[in-house]
Design a protein around this motif. Structure first.
Motif, short mmCIF file in Angstrom:
data_model
loop_
_atom_site.label_atom_id
_atom_site.label_comp_id
_atom_site.label_asym_id
_atom_site.label_seq_id
_atom_site.Cartn_x
_atom_site.Cartn_y
_atom_site.Cartn_z
N ALA C 81 0.84 -1.14 0.02
CA ALA C 81 0.19 0.07 0.02
C ALA C 81 0.94 1.14 -0.14
O ALA C 81 1.88 1.10 0.38
N ILE C 82 0.43 2.34 -0.65
CA ILE C 82 1.24 3.45 -0.79
C ILE C 82 0.46 4.66 -0.49
O ILE C 82 -0.86 4.67 -0.76
N LEU C 158 5.46 5.16 2.26
CA LEU C 158 4.77 6.34 2.59
C LEU C 158 5.54 7.52 2.12
O LEU C 158 6.78 7.49 2.34
N ASP C 159 4.85 8.24 1.24
CA ASP C 159 5.68 9.21 0.51
C ASP C 159 5.26 10.43 1.23
O ASP C 159 4.28 11.25 0.92
N THR C 192 10.58 11.21 4.04
CA THR C 192 10.18 12.49 4.57
C THR C 192 11.24 13.48 4.54
O THR C 192 12.40 13.27 4.15
N HIS C 193 10.83 14.78 4.95
CA HIS C 193 11.45 16.09 4.77
C HIS C 193 12.05 16.30 6.16
O HIS C 193 12.91 16.97 6.50
N SER C 194 11.35 15.70 7.26
CA SER C 194 11.63 16.03 8.77
C SER C 194 12.31 15.31 9.37
O SER C 194 12.09 14.01 9.29
N VAL C 195 13.57 15.56 9.69
CA VAL C 195 14.79 14.94 10.36
C VAL C 195 13.79 14.43 11.62
O VAL C 195 14.19 13.00 11.89
N SER C 196 13.39 15.04 12.27
CA SER C 196 12.73 14.84 13.66
C SER C 196 11.59 13.53 13.49
O SER C 196 11.75 12.51 14.21
N GLU C 197 10.74 13.53 12.34
CA GLU C 197 9.83 12.61 12.13
C GLU C 197 10.68 11.34 11.83
O GLU C 197 10.22 10.39 12.19
#
Lengths: 333, 523, 258
Positions: C81-82, C158-159, C192-197
């Protein structure tokens, strides 16, 4: 709107989109589907008293008496007479000598069996203030007509020694409005339609019948193919018999024919006064000393010869063999 | 039901205003042209109609019945063609070409054949109404079936599902607004098609009556029938629109995609493809006529046309005659085509800039499209004469409507987020139109430009028949009356070829522009 | 395959669009049952990598194997699933209709109870009949997650699933949603763009260079699972964030602040 039903015809309509012929195998039997004693006659225009004699024949059972059931198929701007007759879908067509000659040149095996209009109905209509009484009056006039009829104008001019280049041709629809609006000085039209329409609007036009000035082309002629004449001769004779009786009745009482026409075709948008006037005006075109002596539809070697001459002016080379009176003789006999 | 009622009452204000405006314009025109016998005043028309209410009701029922059947079949055929095109992309080129060709066939050539095939009855009317719908709906649907954001299609693919699922779950729904536009274009066309179909020798109907009134100098009658046709078309247009609004409540999706570069076909492959298509068309042409057993006297085969134009006696003369007429026709068709497109886009833009005007202008546009040109041509001729200007105006009048509807629909596809950005800067409507709505409209515009190609050629030949008396239209009218079916079918083949060439040329321009503006259309 | 999560192997995987080289040949293995975060500068090819794994793009060279199978085979089993950056919810279907559609697409039997359970789980109770246009951005993304999970896929891609939501919502989603799939040990790839995520969600972080993408750092995340909000206060967490940001090359501070 009528509820939708899946009939063969509507199924055909679907196929008709991409290629009428893809669906045609289903329709093809129709072409040969004429039962032995049923015959279709393809008229040259919409229903009107122009074909009043035929309606009388139908109404008074003159064909039924011959054991023949006749279907009268109306024509229209995109319903030429020749294709259904060539294909056999119609046994007889109502044509004119010039159209028939053109079709024969293109390979159609037609014969003219009878002539309803002894005098060609083509006329030059003009207004009394600026009349065209003789072909010589055409010089310097603007004439409204379909360009397809240019040969007709040329023939009239050469028959009467008028320089055709002196006439200015304005291409118009088949409509009297340009004349009334002053866009043209005269119209090339049938004596039995546009002048009648103008008369109904209270404008009595001057009508110069071309037949009175040497233009001899049989009109409202009955045509059939050689094959039909050979194979369905009895039906053709029966059909002509009904026509003769119907048109004989018509001559006796044109007003009754007009009334019958309006009654028979309530959806055709006809009105009685117009039909009555048209019925009157076509009598002198259809009946003459010749028909008085020999009966409706008659023609002779002399009238055929005159036709061949005028047709030559129209660029049509024909021989007397185009006419075949034998079936009409049987019908009268 | 309630929604439809609401939509009706909501539309009542502008509708009333537009009706009033139309009537006023009509009255003014009638007064200005009094004495020309071409336009009757609304009162005279009403009087005429009231006197013949029964006759008109019966005729309207017959014609609208045929139009409805044709509308149904034509649009079903269009949907089928579009479905196959999407499921089997290789077939698209051929199917589009065939649908274009069927639309190109002039009535003078097909009329006799249809009547001979069907015999008496409404067969030809239904067929011509269907033909008038099929191509335009097909083109509109093809655009719509592609107008889905790639994410939606990726979702389908990520479950290993193929084209059928994508079609059922995504494309079909995404295409609905485009289908609605197609149906709105088709509705007046079907009515007109059914009326013209009656020219092939029908017993009854509005088309029969208008022939009668035209010859009978019955101006009030002509416009009464034109008015009925227009009213029916406006009603059909509004009904389809209301239905579409109910079905497609969702705002248009944001379509921002990267075009996958399509493997370019070499010139050789293109040539082979074109040759194959021509062979297929010729084979279909021949096979259809043979299968129907149509006599070669009036149903000329490809071989007959070849002989007429290439090998037979006087072939050179025939060619010269035909090409000369083609030149005259193109001289009207091309400017008329461009003027019609410009008019369509221009009115669409004006309606976006001044939405209040839409209520008045739209019914007028539909009326112009659905009143038979037989009735309107004399007006145009009176205004502009029988020369090129009149002819060009007739062509433009006959083709601008699909462009207008398609472009309006296309502009509505502007994503709300995009227009919101412009609104947030308080940008004037014109700026928004140029930078947001016009680019969003491009796929729809090109679709309508494609629809208009054959329509322009047919319109030009009609204009020639009715007004100028030159070119292919006049030639075909002449040869049809003298049974010169060799010339008639040669002209038909020529018209079809020119339409195909123009269509292919347009497709190239379209690809180049859409590659920049709407790449999802190219996948 | 549905019973045990698959290992994903990319062998010499490359992708080019015409002249544009998006991915240089890459050799990567994603362990079964692990969540791997892919971070890197915008346009470096992370999303393309994800789409290659999903079988939505065709590699110009190399191959992807998921549990030994091709992506298209896994697709057909409904086992992946995407979720995209755009929610890609069909606007004419209700929220419930969109979630159910996934079951149908994956050829799973319709299961209204499971659909409602997932809608509840993602916190959209009561919105089942709402149309996507009536939902906020965060709600739409949660709906997407529900749609992804309803088929119980073995591989979850997950994009940027939370790219379009505000920071507060994002944090809450980061904490709530991963439990739904991590409990089942689903192999997960997260762009992801988010390092924390990335640090919060992943077992492993791959840091990519600018296009064409190369792996510049492969950082295991050894924080205990499940992770609560408190973990973001811990020293190991901050160290990992710093390490990933460094690997990204200077721009880390900006990314971390997102």
């Amino acid at each position: 709107m009528p509820p939708f039903r899946l009939t063969r015809r509507s199924a055909l309509a679907l196929g008709g989109g991409l290629a009428a012929g893809l669906a045609a195998p289903f329709a093809a039997p129709r072409l040969q589907a004429q039962a032995a004693r049923t015959a279709a006659m393809q008229l040259s225009w919409l229903h009107s008293v122009q074909f009043g004699g035929s309606y009388i024949a139908l109404d008074r059972g003159y064909w039924a008496a011959e054991g023949l059931e006749v279907v009268l198929q109306p024509g229209g701007p995109n319903a030429p007479v020749e294709p259904p007759v060539v294909s056999g879908q119609a046994l007889v067509g109502i044509s004119a000598a010039d159209y028939t000659a053109a079709a024969v040149e293109q390979g159609a095996p037609f014969r003219i069996l009878a002539v309803a209009m002894q005098k060609n109905p083509f006329a030059i209509a003009s207004l009394p203030a600026n009349p065209v009484n003789t072909p010589a009056d055409l010089a310097g006039k603007r004439i409204g007509m379909a360009l397809a009829n240019t040969p007709v104008l040329q023939a009239l001019c050469s028959l009467n020694g008028v320089d055709v280049t002196a006439v200015e041709v304005v291409p118009t629809q088949y409509d009297a409005a340009p004349l009334l609006a002053g866009q043209v000085d005269c119209l090339l039209c049938w004596a039995t339609d546009l002048p009648v329409a103008m008369a109904m609007q209270g404008v009595e036009a001057v009508t110069m019948l071309m037949a009175d000035h040497g233009y001899a082309v049989h009109s409202q002629t009955y045509i059939a193919t050689d094959a039909s004449i050979a194979e369905r001769r009895a039906e053709l004779v029966a059909l002509l018999k009904g026509e003769v009786r119907g048109w004989t009745d018509y001559k006796a009482d044109p007003a009754a024919a007009a009334a019958l026409t309006v009654r028979m075709f309530p959806d055709a948008g006809l009105d009685l006064p117009t039909q009555e006037l048209q019925a009157d005006r076509q009598v002198p075109l259809m009946f003459s000393d010749l028909t008085d002596a020999n009966g409706f539809g008659w023609f002779t070697e002399e009238t055929v010869a005159a036709n061949i001459e005028t047709l030559a002016l129209l660029g049509r080379k024909v021989t007397p063999e185009l006419w075949d009176r034998s079936l009409l003789e049987e019908a009268h006999g | 039901m309630r929604g439809a009622l609401e939509a009706m009452t909501r539309g009542a204000g502008p509708a009333l205003a537009s009706t009033l405006g139309l009537l006023l314009l009509w009255q003014a025109l009638a007064m200005a042209t009094a004495g020309a016998w071409i336009l009757a005043s609304p009162l005279a028309v009403l009087d005429w109609a009231a006197e013949r209410a029964g006759l008109l009701t019966r005729a309207t029922a017959v014609t609208l019945g045929a139009a409805a059947q044709g509308f149904l079949w034509g649009n079903l055929a269009a949907m089928l063609l579009a479905l196959v095109s999407v499921l089997v992309p290789r077939s698209e080129r051929v199917l589009s070409a065939l649908s274009l060709l069927a639309f190109c066939l002039p009535l003078v050539a097909t009329g006799p054949i249809l009547r001979v095939l069907y015999g008496p009855g409404t067969g030809p009317q239904v067929t011509l109404a269907a033909l008038a719908c099929c191509y335009t709906t097909h083109v509109a649907l093809l655009v719509g079936l592609r107008a889905a954001p790639p994410g939606w299609l990726d979702l389908i693919r990520s479950y290993g599902r193929g084209r059928v699922t994508a079609l059922l779950q995504v494309r079909a729904m995404a295409a609905l607004p485009y289908l609605a536009a197609g149906l709105q274009i088709a509705a007046p066309a079907a009515i007109l098609g059914a009326m013209v179909g009656e020219f092939t020798g029908a017993e009854r109907g509005l088309g029969v009556l208008i022939l009668r009134t035209l010859r009978g100098l019955d101006v009030a009658g002509t416009w009464a029938i034109g008015g009925i046709a227009a009213a029916a078309a406006i009603a059909a247009h509004a009904a389809v629109g209301a239905l579409a609004r109910r079905v497609t409540r969702a705002p248009p999706p944001v379509i921002l995609a990267v075009a996958p570069p399509r493997p370019g076909r070499g010139p050789l492959a293109r040539l082979a493809g074109a040759a194959g298509l021509i062979l297929l068309v010729l084979a279909l042409w021949w096979a259809a006529m043979e299968a129907a057993g149509l006599p070669a006297f009036f149903a000329k085969r490809p071989g007959d046309v070849w002989a007429y134009l290439a090998t037979g006696p006087a072939a050179g003369l025939h060619r010269a005659q035909l090409l000369g007429a083609l030149g005259q026709t193109l001289a009207i068709a091309l400017p008329g085509y461009l003027a019609g497109l410009a008019l369509g886009v221009g009115i669409a833009a004006a309606l976006v800039l001044a939405p209040r005007v839409a209520g008045v202008a739209m019914p007028l546009a539909i009326a112009l499209r659905s009143i038979p040109i037989l009735a309107t041509a004399p007006l145009i001729v009176l205004a502009l004469g029988r020369g090129a200007a009149g002819g060009i105006a007739i062509v433009a009048a006959m083709i601008f409507f699909p462009t207008l509807v398609a472009c309006l629909q296309g502009m509505r596809q502007t994503p709300a987020a995009v227009t919101d950005i412009f609104d947030s800067y308080g940008a004037p409507r014109l700026t928004r139109l140029i930078h947001a709505q016009a680019p969003a409209m491009l796929p729809a515009f090109f679709a309508s430009a494609r629809m208009a190609v054959p329509a322009a050629i047919l319109a030009a030949t009609t204009a020639e028949w009715l007004a100028t008396g030159r070119g292919l239209g006049a030639l075909m009218a002449t040869v049809a009356s003298t049974s010169d079916y060799g010339m008639l079918w040669s002209a038909t083949a020529l018209i079809a070829s020119v339409a195909m060439l123009a269509w292919a040329g347009l497709a190239r321009i379209e690809r180049a522009v859409l590659a920049r503006a709407a790449p999802e259309q190219l996948s | 395959m549905a019973d045990t999560p698959p290992e994903v192997v990319c062998r010499d995987l490359a992708c080019r669009f015409g002249e544009l080289e998006v991915l240089a040949p890459l050799d990567l293995t994603f362990a079964a049952g692990q969540t791997t975060a892919l971070v890197g500068p915008s346009g470096c090819g992370k999303s393309t990598l994800l789409r290659l794994v999903a079988g939505l793009e065709t590699p110009s060279a190399g191959a992807v194997r998921i549990g030994g199978q091709s992506p298209s085979a896994v697709q057909r089993q409904g086992d992946l699933a995407i979720a995209f950056q755009e929610a890609a919810l069909l606007p004419w279907r209700s929220l419930r209709g969109n979630v159910r559609l996934a079951l149908r697409l994956a050829r799973r039997p319709d299961d209204p109870a499971a659909v409602d359970r997932l809608i509840d789980l993602v916190g959209l109770t009561g919105f089942g009949e709402a149309r996507p246009a009536e939902l906020s951005g965060g709600m739409r993304q949660r709906a997407t997650i529900a749609r992804c999970l309803v088929t119980e896929p073995a591989l979850l891609l997950l994009d940027e699933p939370f790219g379009a939501v505000d920071e507060l919502t994002r944090l809450r989603l980061n904490l709530d949603l991963p439990r739904l799939w991590q409990a089942r040990g689903t192999t997960t790839l997260l762009v992801t763009h988010s390092v924390s995520e990335a640090v919060l969600l992943a077992d492993r972080i791959l840091v990519f260079s600018d296009r064409p993408a190369r792996v510049v750092a492969d950082i295991p995340v050894d924080l205990p699972q499940p992770r609560a909000a408190a973990v973001t206060e811990s020293l190991p967490y901050r160290r990992l964030v710093a390490r990933v940001s460094d690997a990204l090359g200077g721009g880390g501070g900006r990314l971390a602040a997102e």
